[in-house]
Design an enzyme around this catalytic site. Structure first.
Site, PDB file in Angstrom:
ATOM      1  N   CYS A  64       0.822  -1.215   0.000  1.00 19.79           N
ATOM      2  CA  CYS A  64       0.000   0.000   0.000  1.00 19.79           C
ATOM      3  C   CYS A  64       0.854   1.262   0.000  1.00 19.79           C
ATOM      4  O   CYS A  64       1.954   1.276   0.549  1.00 19.79           O
ATOM      5  CB  CYS A  64      -0.872   0.031   1.245  1.00 19.79           C
ATOM      6  SG  CYS A  64      -1.857  -1.437   1.461  1.00 19.79           S
ATOM      7  N   GLU A 106       6.619 -13.611 -13.551  1.00 18.78           N
ATOM      8  CA  GLU A 106       5.978 -12.468 -12.910  1.00 18.78           C
ATOM      9  C   GLU A 106       5.527 -11.397 -13.887  1.00 18.78           C
ATOM     10  O   GLU A 106       4.500 -10.780 -13.665  1.00 18.78           O
ATOM     11  CB  GLU A 106       6.841 -11.885 -11.786  1.00 18.78           C
ATOM     12  CG  GLU A 106       8.159 -11.347 -12.215  1.00 18.78           C
ATOM     13  CD  GLU A 106       9.031 -10.879 -11.051  1.00 18.78           C
ATOM     14  OE1 GLU A 106       8.516 -10.644  -9.954  1.00 18.78           O
ATOM     15  OE2 GLU A 106      10.246 -10.745 -11.267  1.00 18.78           O
ATOM     16  N   TRP A 161      -3.232  -2.476  -1.515  1.00 17.35           N
ATOM     17  CA  TRP A 161      -2.943  -3.836  -1.986  1.00 17.35           C
ATOM     18  C   TRP A 161      -3.663  -4.745  -0.997  1.00 17.35           C
ATOM     19  O   TRP A 161      -3.294  -4.829   0.175  1.00 17.35           O
ATOM     20  CB  TRP A 161      -1.430  -4.065  -1.971  1.00 17.35           C
ATOM     21  CG  TRP A 161      -0.992  -5.317  -2.646  1.00 17.35           C
ATOM     22  CD1 TRP A 161      -0.722  -5.482  -3.981  1.00 17.35           C
ATOM     23  CD2 TRP A 161      -0.730  -6.585  -2.033  1.00 17.35           C
ATOM     24  NE1 TRP A 161      -0.321  -6.775  -4.227  1.00 17.35           N
ATOM     25  CE2 TRP A 161      -0.317  -7.483  -3.057  1.00 17.35           C
ATOM     26  CE3 TRP A 161      -0.799  -7.071  -0.730  1.00 17.35           C
ATOM     27  CZ2 TRP A 161       0.027  -8.806  -2.806  1.00 17.35           C
ATOM     28  CZ3 TRP A 161      -0.464  -8.403  -0.488  1.00 17.35           C
ATOM     29  CH2 TRP A 161      -0.061  -9.253  -1.519  1.00 17.35           C
ATOM     30  N   ARG A 202       4.465   0.373  -6.238  1.00 15.40           N
ATOM     31  CA  ARG A 202       4.448  -0.493  -5.066  1.00 15.40           C
ATOM     32  C   ARG A 202       3.439  -1.636  -5.218  1.00 15.40           C
ATOM     33  O   ARG A 202       3.493  -2.612  -4.475  1.00 15.40           O
ATOM     34  CB  ARG A 202       4.103   0.321  -3.814  1.00 15.40           C
ATOM     35  CG  ARG A 202       5.160   1.337  -3.454  1.00 15.40           C
ATOM     36  CD  ARG A 202       4.695   2.244  -2.348  1.00 15.40           C
ATOM     37  NE  ARG A 202       4.595   1.579  -1.071  1.00 15.40           N
ATOM     38  CZ  ARG A 202       5.593   1.400  -0.217  1.00 15.40           C
ATOM     39  NH1 ARG A 202       6.793   1.831  -0.527  1.00 15.40           N
ATOM     40  NH2 ARG A 202       5.419   0.792   0.931  1.00 15.40           N
ATOM     41  N   HIS A 230      15.219 -36.703 -13.497  1.00 13.58           N
ATOM     42  CA  HIS A 230      14.704 -37.360 -12.294  1.00 13.58           C
ATOM     43  C   HIS A 230      13.219 -37.053 -12.072  1.00 13.58           C
ATOM     44  O   HIS A 230      12.722 -37.173 -10.957  1.00 13.58           O
ATOM     45  CB  HIS A 230      15.537 -36.945 -11.074  1.00 13.58           C
ATOM     46  CG  HIS A 230      16.967 -37.367 -11.184  1.00 13.58           C
ATOM     47  ND1 HIS A 230      17.363 -38.681 -11.048  1.00 13.58           N
ATOM     48  CD2 HIS A 230      18.079 -36.668 -11.501  1.00 13.58           C
ATOM     49  CE1 HIS A 230      18.674 -38.758 -11.235  1.00 13.58           C
ATOM     50  NE2 HIS A 230      19.131 -37.551 -11.522  1.00 13.58           N
ATOM     51  N   ASN A 253      -1.027   1.293   5.972  1.00 15.14           N
ATOM     52  CA  ASN A 253      -0.216   0.283   5.292  1.00 15.14           C
ATOM     53  C   ASN A 253       0.245  -0.695   6.348  1.00 15.14           C
ATOM     54  O   ASN A 253       0.793  -0.287   7.369  1.00 15.14           O
ATOM     55  CB  ASN A 253       0.990   0.968   4.616  1.00 15.14           C
ATOM     56  CG  ASN A 253       1.923  -0.029   3.956  1.00 15.14           C
ATOM     57  OD1 ASN A 253       1.572  -1.192   3.776  1.00 15.14           O
ATOM     58  ND2 ASN A 253       3.107   0.435   3.598  1.00 15.14           N
ATOM     59  N   GLY A 254       0.014  -1.985   6.137  1.00 14.41           N
ATOM     60  CA  GLY A 254       0.421  -2.996   7.118  1.00 14.41           C
ATOM     61  C   GLY A 254      -0.745  -3.888   7.472  1.00 14.41           C
ATOM     62  O   GLY A 254      -1.740  -3.944   6.740  1.00 14.41           O
ATOM     63  N   GLU A 274      16.409 -16.968 -11.552  1.00 11.73           N
ATOM     64  CA  GLU A 274      16.005 -15.572 -11.677  1.00 11.73           C
ATOM     65  C   GLU A 274      15.324 -15.336 -13.034  1.00 11.73           C
ATOM     66  O   GLU A 274      14.301 -14.646 -13.123  1.00 11.73           O
ATOM     67  CB  GLU A 274      17.229 -14.658 -11.491  1.00 11.73           C
ATOM     68  CG  GLU A 274      17.011 -13.183 -11.760  1.00 11.73           C
ATOM     69  CD  GLU A 274      15.953 -12.513 -10.891  1.00 11.73           C
ATOM     70  OE1 GLU A 274      15.405 -13.153  -9.991  1.00 11.73           O
ATOM     71  OE2 GLU A 274      15.655 -11.330 -11.148  1.00 11.73           O
ATOM     72  N   LYS A 284       5.756  -4.118  -4.868  1.00  4.08           N
ATOM     73  CA  LYS A 284       7.202  -3.910  -4.908  1.00  4.08           C
ATOM     74  C   LYS A 284       7.859  -4.237  -3.582  1.00  4.08           C
ATOM     75  O   LYS A 284       8.882  -4.889  -3.525  1.00  4.08           O
ATOM     76  CB  LYS A 284       7.491  -2.449  -5.299  1.00  4.08           C
ATOM     77  CG  LYS A 284       8.979  -2.114  -5.407  1.00  4.08           C
ATOM     78  CD  LYS A 284       9.623  -2.805  -6.577  1.00  4.08           C
ATOM     79  CE  LYS A 284      11.108  -2.566  -6.685  1.00  4.08           C
ATOM     80  NZ  LYS A 284      11.747  -3.573  -7.555  1.00  4.08           N
TER      81      LYS A 284
HETATM   82  C1  F6R Z   1      11.134 -10.163  -8.250  1.00  2.00           C
HETATM   83  C2  F6R Z   1      11.184  -9.329  -7.072  1.00  2.00           C
HETATM   84  C3  F6R Z   1      10.876  -9.959  -5.768  1.00  2.00           C
HETATM   85  C4  F6R Z   1      11.785  -9.401  -4.671  1.00  2.00           C
HETATM   86  C5  F6R Z   1      11.352  -9.942  -3.299  1.00  2.00           C
HETATM   87  C6  F6R Z   1      12.249  -9.435  -2.199  1.00  2.00           C
HETATM   88  O1  F6R Z   1      11.379  -9.420  -9.406  1.00  2.00           O
HETATM   89  O2  F6R Z   1      11.435  -8.157  -7.141  1.00  2.00           O
HETATM   90  O3  F6R Z   1      10.977 -11.347  -5.836  1.00  2.00           O
HETATM   91  O4  F6R Z   1      13.101  -9.759  -4.952  1.00  2.00           O
HETATM   92  O5  F6R Z   1      10.036  -9.550  -3.029  1.00  2.00           O
HETATM   93  O6  F6R Z   1      12.225  -8.044  -2.118  1.00  2.00           O
HETATM   94  P1  F6R Z   1      13.363  -7.250  -1.391  1.00  2.00           P
HETATM   95  O7  F6R Z   1      14.633  -7.485  -2.136  1.00  2.00           O
HETATM   96  O8  F6R Z   1      12.922  -5.815  -1.423  1.00  2.00           O
HETATM   97  O9  F6R Z   1      13.456  -7.789   0.009  1.00  2.00           O
END
Ligand code: F6R
Length: 613
Positions: A2, A492, A75, A27, A508, A101-102, A485, A608
């Protein structure tokens, strides 16, 4: 997650709130709203969907006049995305408005008690409980700050709050516990926000509120109180970001811009820490004696940051000869990890606010393990709590899917690996020198991966494969970490079901899923394992898979004999190769997502910074 914005001043609040919220869109959110004190009453407008819906509802803010207010992008956690569950939330009698937020963990219990006291609720949210609790105490105490303080004392969980009281026009109260919140000083106006981009247009003079803080704000003043409600001073910081850091600067998406910023970000992270051919980590206070007594390193993180940790395992173990275990932060606390003073817990987080990562770090501290954090956001909670911090100088990352933060985190892992190995004497001087020398060229080699010609080639392959329903990413050793990655990026942002496997593991079990036309992205750059990786690749090809290979330039001819679709990257020291191999995978996902018309910077359901566990 949020986003919160608050404004008090002499200008019209609603357009400022809407603009601030637009800077927090990255975010992740599913609904938005504002509350403005207008003609003596708190007026709320809120709607499910993108900000454009809210903008339309209130004519870009013109429909609600007033010079102070709060805004929010939500969110969903408690209650589905809907108009009624959107913030701001009003208390029953309409005297208190709250953005949050939270998560309030004890909200159900509080709600039951408030229902008994005659309060009514419209939404399913925990936030409406906060609004009603404050209003309940306000009715008893007739004092807005004291009512907030009493209510906050009863809340369990994490919360950043922006609160207005109808009886006290011109005053806003901000509260922070665990979720991020900043205060911004203006000239005859003041602001609050979840993050800096929302304020950049108006001020660079900010305060990061600390846990437990309550700020009482008017347009001309701010008073900070700590958790005991004692008056405190908070450190003023000056944000030196270039405003372009929060703008797209001609790129179609933040993600593409951030992919192209990687040479600069990597250079900015590495070069200040290499002096006279040696890695110098002034940031940390870790001695040779401490390292020599270390029994284990845990690397704790989520998502892409965790995948950096998986790569870190190979690098640190091989070079420093210390056992290393990467653990998902959400699992760490509950797996009873064996740790104590002889354990280093390396915490990796772009945002520095990820709830799972922070909780895992606090668990490590409780066991007296030393914590070393790799963080991008200066002053974030993880950075403040860790014993040592190394910042990744990636600059603000706006796109939800990480790219440049990933690359800079990896760069810090290289630096730590060399630094520890030199202190421990586990690396030959010539090898050390050769890695350091290649690290200083890494930014140029990343730039080579981003030439117009290379990008066009990746786009071409994206056009071939963008309709894929499933994908596999396979590789061995460091290539396997890169595959994880790469696969996450495709999932995503392009919404393609994708799995990453160690290439040798495929037979396997998962190979049964390979059928005619299954896309397999095969990363083969590790020299010692090249032949084995090629065999794995031929195994899937002979079962009908469409293979797209990623290898180094010197292996191209050999690779093409078996697999015609190949993207190449320059060669570097094998330890640093992941920094180059990841670039085409980021671009591939980007162009696949573009061709599938996906919302690249704000993928569905994602946020984010994930500030709830
Ligand atoms: C993927 C991505 C997420 C973050 C994860 C951790 O593109 O951005 O998987 O890597 O949510 O976030 P941080 O690094 O902010 O702790």
């Amino acid at each position: 997650m949020c986003g919160i914005v608050g404004y008090l001043g002499s200008r019209q609040a609603a357009p400022i709130l809407l603009d601030g919220l637009s800077k927090l869109e990255y975010r992740g959110y599913d609904s938005a709203g504002v509350c403005v004190m207008s003609g003596g009453i708190l007026r709320v407008a809120k709607a499910k969907g993108r900000l454009a819906v809210l903008n339309g509802l209130i004519d870009g803010g013109k429909a609600i006049e007033g010079t102070f207010g709060i805004g929010h992008t939500r969110w969903a956690t408690h209650g589905a995305p809907s108009d009624v569950n959107s913030h701001p939330h009003m208390a029953d009698a309409g005297k208190i408005a709250v953005v949050h937020n939270g998560i309030i963990e004890n909200y159900m219990r509080l709600k039951q008690q408030l229902l008994k006291k005659g309060k009514h609720f419209q939404s399913e949210t925990d936030t409406e409980v906060v609004a009603n609790l404050i209003e309940y105490y306000y009715d008893k105490l007739k004092d807005f700050p004291r009512a907030v303080r009493r209510a906050v004392g009863q809340l369990e969980g994490s919360f950043a709050l922006g609160i207005l009281c109808q009886d006290l026009p011109g005053t806003m109260i901000a509260v922070k516990k665990e979720s991020p919140l900043i205060f911004g000083y203006g000239d005859g106006e003041n602001f609050i926000a979840s993050d800096v981009p929302a304020l950049l247009k108006h001020t660079r003079k900010i305060v990061h509120l600390l846990d437990g803080d309550i700020a009482i704000i008017t347009k001309d003043s701010v008073q900070f109180y700590d958790a005991f409600f004692d008056r405190v001073e908070r450190k003023i910081e000056y944000v030196d970001w270039d405003i372009s850091a929060a703008e797209k600067c001609g790129f179609d998406h933040f993600m593409l811009k951030e992919i192209h910023e990687q040479p600069t970000a990597v250079k900015g992270t590495i070069s200040p820490r290499i002096r006279d051919g040696r890695v110098v980590l002034d940031d940390i206070k870790i001695s040779r004696d401490y390292l020599a007594g270390l029994k284990k390193i845990y690397i704790v993180a989520c998502g892409s940051s965790y995948y950096v940790g998986c790569l870190g395992k190979y690098l640190l173990e091989k070079t420093c000869r210390i056992p290393v275990e990467p653990v998902l932060a959400s699992e760490f606390r509950y797996s009873a990890p064996v740790m104590g003073e002889d354990t280093l817990v390396l915490v990796i987080s772009q945002s520095g606010e990820t709830a799972d990562t922070k909780a895992a770090m606090m668990e490590a501290k409780r066991h007296h393990a030393r914590t070393l954090a790799i963080v991008n956001v200066v002053g974030s909670a993880i950075a403040l709590e860790a014993d040592d911090v190394i910042y990744t100088w990636a600059g603000p990352e706006i796109a939800v899917a990480t790219t440049k933060a990933f690359s800079t985190q990896l760069s810090v892992i290289y630096l730590i690996t060399l630094y520890f190995a030199e202190l421990l004497g586990t690396i030959e001087p010539a090898e050390y020198q050769s890695i350091v020398s290649e690290m200083t060229k890494l930014d140029q080699k990343i730039s080579l991966c981003l030439t117009r010609e290379n990008v066009a080639k990746i786009r071409y392959y994206a056009e071939q494969y963008f309709t894929a329903r499933d994908a596999f990413f396979i590789g061995r050793n460091l290539d396997c970490g890169v595959c994880r990655e790469g696969s996450l990026k495709l999932k995503e942002i392009a919404y393609i079901h994708s799995e990453a496997y160690a290439a040798g593991e495929l037979k396997h079990g998962p190979i049964s899923l390979i059928e005619d036309g299954t896309l397999v992205v095969a990363v083969c750059t590790v020299d010692a394992l090249f032949d084995k990786a090629m065999s794995n690749l031929v195994e899937v090809q002979s079962r009908g898979a469409e293979v797209l290979g990623i290898t180094t330039e010197n292996r191209e001819a050999e690779f093409k004999v078996k697999v015609p679709s190949v993207i190449t990257v320059p060669e570097t020291h094998p330890m640093l190769q992941p920094s180059l191999t990841i670039i085409p995978l980021q671009l591939f996902s980007y162009y696949v997502a573009l061709l599938r018309n996906c919302d690249i910077d704000m993928p569905r359901n994602l946020a984010k910074s994930v500030t709830v566990e």
